[in-house]
Scaffold this motif. Structure first.
Motif, PDB file in Angstrom:
ATOM      1  N   VAL A  82      23.528  46.379  22.809  1.00 43.38           N
ATOM      2  CA  VAL A  82      24.405  45.669  23.662  1.00 43.38           C
ATOM      3  C   VAL A  82      24.543  46.009  24.974  1.00 43.38           C
ATOM      4  CG1 VAL A  82      26.497  46.670  23.144  1.00 43.38           C
ATOM      5  CG2 VAL A  82      26.931  44.273  23.788  1.00 43.38           C
ATOM      6  N   ASP A  83      24.829  44.813  25.870  1.00 47.19           N
ATOM      7  CA  ASP A  83      24.926  45.211  27.450  1.00 47.19           C
ATOM      8  C   ASP A  83      26.258  44.432  27.894  1.00 47.19           C
ATOM      9  OD1 ASP A  83      22.560  46.531  27.610  1.00 47.19           O
ATOM     10  OD2 ASP A  83      21.583  44.600  28.402  1.00 47.19           O
ATOM     11  N   ALA A  84      27.031  45.014  28.623  1.00 50.90           N
ATOM     12  CA  ALA A  84      28.300  44.383  29.197  1.00 50.90           C
ATOM     13  C   ALA A  84      28.572  44.812  30.310  1.00 50.90           C
ATOM     14  CB  ALA A  84      29.440  45.017  28.312  1.00 50.90           C
ATOM     15  N   GLN A  85      29.469  43.748  31.197  1.00 51.32           N
ATOM     16  CA  GLN A  85      29.538  43.921  32.563  1.00 51.32           C
ATOM     17  C   GLN A  85      30.904  43.443  32.805  1.00 51.32           C
ATOM     18  OE1 GLN A  85      28.368  41.028  35.835  1.00 51.32           O
ATOM     19  NE2 GLN A  85      27.039  42.768  36.480  1.00 51.32           N
ATOM     20  N   ALA A  86      31.820  44.292  33.658  1.00 57.10           N
ATOM     21  CA  ALA A  86      33.177  43.849  33.931  1.00 57.10           C
ATOM     22  C   ALA A  86      33.107  43.807  35.578  1.00 57.10           C
ATOM     23  CB  ALA A  86      34.254  44.734  33.491  1.00 57.10           C
ATOM     24  N   THR A  87      33.755  42.724  36.192  1.00 58.84           N
ATOM     25  CA  THR A  87      33.882  42.427  37.472  1.00 58.84           C
ATOM     26  C   THR A  87      35.337  42.203  37.994  1.00 58.84           C
ATOM     27  OG1 THR A  87      33.121  40.417  37.614  1.00 58.84           O
ATOM     28  CG2 THR A  87      31.387  41.849  37.531  1.00 58.84           C
ATOM     29  N   LEU A  88      35.325  42.703  39.271  1.00 55.80           N
ATOM     30  CA  LEU A  88      36.753  42.601  39.807  1.00 55.80           C
ATOM     31  C   LEU A  88      36.598  42.360  41.421  1.00 55.80           C
ATOM     32  CD1 LEU A  88      40.036  42.546  39.866  1.00 55.80           C
ATOM     33  CD2 LEU A  88      39.938  44.975  40.359  1.00 55.80           C
ATOM     34  N   GLY A  89      37.334  41.322  41.796  1.00 58.29           N
ATOM     35  CA  GLY A  89      37.166  40.972  43.368  1.00 58.29           C
ATOM     36  C   GLY A  89      38.706  40.905  44.032  1.00 58.29           C
ATOM     37  N   ILE A  90      38.829  41.432  44.974  1.00 53.14           N
ATOM     38  CA  ILE A  90      40.435  41.489  45.425  1.00 53.14           C
ATOM     39  C   ILE A  90      40.030  41.088  46.875  1.00 53.14           C
ATOM     40  CG2 ILE A  90      42.092  43.087  46.173  1.00 53.14           C
ATOM     41  CD1 ILE A  90      41.009  44.979  44.134  1.00 53.14           C
ATOM     42  N   LYS A  91      41.020  40.314  47.530  1.00 46.65           N
ATOM     43  CA  LYS A  91      41.073  39.842  48.879  1.00 46.65           C
ATOM     44  C   LYS A  91      41.838  40.791  49.680  1.00 46.65           C
ATOM     45  CE  LYS A  91      44.373  36.977  50.103  1.00 46.65           C
ATOM     46  NZ  LYS A  91      45.220  35.896  50.265  1.00 46.65           N
ATOM     47  N   LEU A  92      40.988  41.000  50.615  1.00 49.19           N
ATOM     48  CA  LEU A  92      41.487  41.839  51.768  1.00 49.19           C
ATOM     49  C   LEU A  92      42.075  41.038  52.982  1.00 49.19           C
ATOM     50  CD1 LEU A  92      39.019  44.962  51.873  1.00 49.19           C
ATOM     51  CD2 LEU A  92      41.115  44.524  50.284  1.00 49.19           C
ATOM     52  N   ASP A  93      41.255  40.135  53.298  1.00 55.30           N
ATOM     53  CA  ASP A  93      41.822  39.053  54.303  1.00 55.30           C
ATOM     54  C   ASP A  93      41.103  37.949  54.369  1.00 55.30           C
ATOM     55  OD1 ASP A  93      43.129  38.344  56.821  1.00 55.30           O
ATOM     56  OD2 ASP A  93      41.122  38.653  57.666  1.00 55.30           O
ATOM     57  N   SER A  94      41.505  36.670  54.618  1.00 58.79           N
ATOM     58  CA  SER A  94      41.161  35.428  54.504  1.00 58.79           C
ATOM     59  C   SER A  94      42.103  34.383  54.483  1.00 58.79           C
ATOM     60  CB  SER A  94      40.071  35.098  53.300  1.00 58.79           C
ATOM     61  OG  SER A  94      39.260  33.979  53.526  1.00 58.79           O
TER      62      SER A  94
END
Length: 356
Positions: A82-94
């Motif tokens: 099995v393969d797995a991926q977890a991602t997180l994006g966080i706004k710093l400015d926009s």
């Protein structure tokens, strides 16, 4: 990313933490597992001062985290994993009016979200040197490749086969029915074309790469995008080693694309090709390239749900600002690359490109 956009400026820094089992013979599902965690900080500014109907620049600054887990295979004639991926994006400015550069998820009111996340997974089976995989993946075939040029990579849902069972020959095939862009958490996303914006539901491809000797390779692929187009791709690459620190490289790429099925994007008859030669000496590389589009339509390629373009453009003059793939377009590129690893900064590189 694509032709016709206005000036762009982007800075990205990447650091990687990798945790892996020792490099030994295949030991099993857990023993051969790998976990890699990447932290990516990305600032993107697109200058719209000369653009009609735009009062603000496109500007986003974000922090991303990508954790990739790859298991080994269970013992036996057919191994499973099995393969797995977890991602997180966080706004710093926009902000509203500045967002939409592909780094941050956007709400319906146009405001960028403070954070967004998702988890992807796929199951796989292996027999010999052939791996069959089903689920969320990041294919890299020249006729179907998901995008990696923004904060979070895009993925596609479907199945794939990759085989190294035949000496000097690798075989690659896949069928994908859903696509999710890096800023999208929609698992039912569809595919689009980058320039025409035409929606389609599935893509199928198959191809091989043959290396008769270590410095020479040939690749041939075919693909069909449902009710859109059929495509053939050819690559030849030769690396001539001159000394321990010097080499010449010659690279040729060609795509032949024609309408197929109900031709949802209309008539397509495009031959896109490029040739590049480069000279490498130590950490430096000098490249000259020529590219030509023969046809009254642009060379178009994959776009995914969420607006992130795929990487299915292996033409030599496809660079950060433009792909130079308009109808009947011809372009010449001069490029200089500097790898900073020999100077004590591994992972850092610079390039200067002129492509009139």
């Amino acid at each position: 990313m694509s032709a016709g956009h206005y000036g762009a400026f982007a800075l990205a820094s990447i650091s990687t933490l990798a945790l892996a089992a020792p490099e030994e013979q295949s030991a099993g599902f857990i023993e051969d597992s790998h976990l890699a965690v990447m932290a990516r900080n990305f600032y993107f500014l697109r200058d719209y001062r000369n653009a009609p109907n735009r009062s603000t620049n496109g500007e986003e600054w974000a922090q991303g985290f990508i954790a990739d887990y790859t298991s080994g295979f269970t013992p036996g004639l057919i191994g499973f994993g099995v393969d797995a991926q977890a991602t997180l994006g966080i706004k710093l400015d926009s902000g509203k009016g500045r967002a939409g550069r592909g780094l941050l998820a956007i709400d319906e009111d146009g405001e960028p979200r403070d954070e967004y996340s998702k988890i992807n997974s796929a199951v796989k089976a292996k027999i010999g040197e052939t791996v069959v995989k089903y689920g969320s993946q990041m294919p890299t075939a020249p006729v179907f490749a998901t995008g990696t040029g923004r904060l979070i990579p895009s993925t596609a849902e479907g199945w794939s086969i990759f085989s190294n069972d035949i000496k000097d020959l690798s075989i690659d095939a896949g069928h994908f029915t859903r696509g999710t862009g890096g800023v999208s958490t929609n698992r039912d996303g569809t595919f689009f074309t980058s320039f025409g914006g035409t929606e389609f539901n599935s893509a199928t491809f198959a191809g091989f790469t043959y290396k008769p000797i270590s410095d020479l390779s040939f690749a041939l692929y075919g693909a069909k995008y449902e009710n859109l187009w059929k495509q053939a791709y050819l690559n030849a690459n030769y690396n001539l080693v001159l000394s321990d620190l010097q080499a010449l490289n010659f690279d040729f790429n060609a795509y032949d694309t024609r309408e197929a099925g109900s031709a949802k994007a209309g008539k397509i008859d495009v031959l896109a090709w490029s040739f590049a030669t480069s000279y490498s000496i130590s950490a430096q590389k000098f490249t000259l390239a020529y590219q030509q589009i023969d046809g009254d339509e642009p060379y178009d390629y994959l776009l995914q749900d969420g607006g992130n373009a795929g990487n299915s453009v292996f033409l030599n003059n496809s660079v950060q600002y433009s792909d130079f793939n308009g109808p009947n377009e011809k372009s010449v590129q001069a490029r200089y690359d500097l790898n900073m690893a020999p100077y004590g900064v591994p992972g850092l590189s610079f390039m200067i490109v002129s492509a009139p």
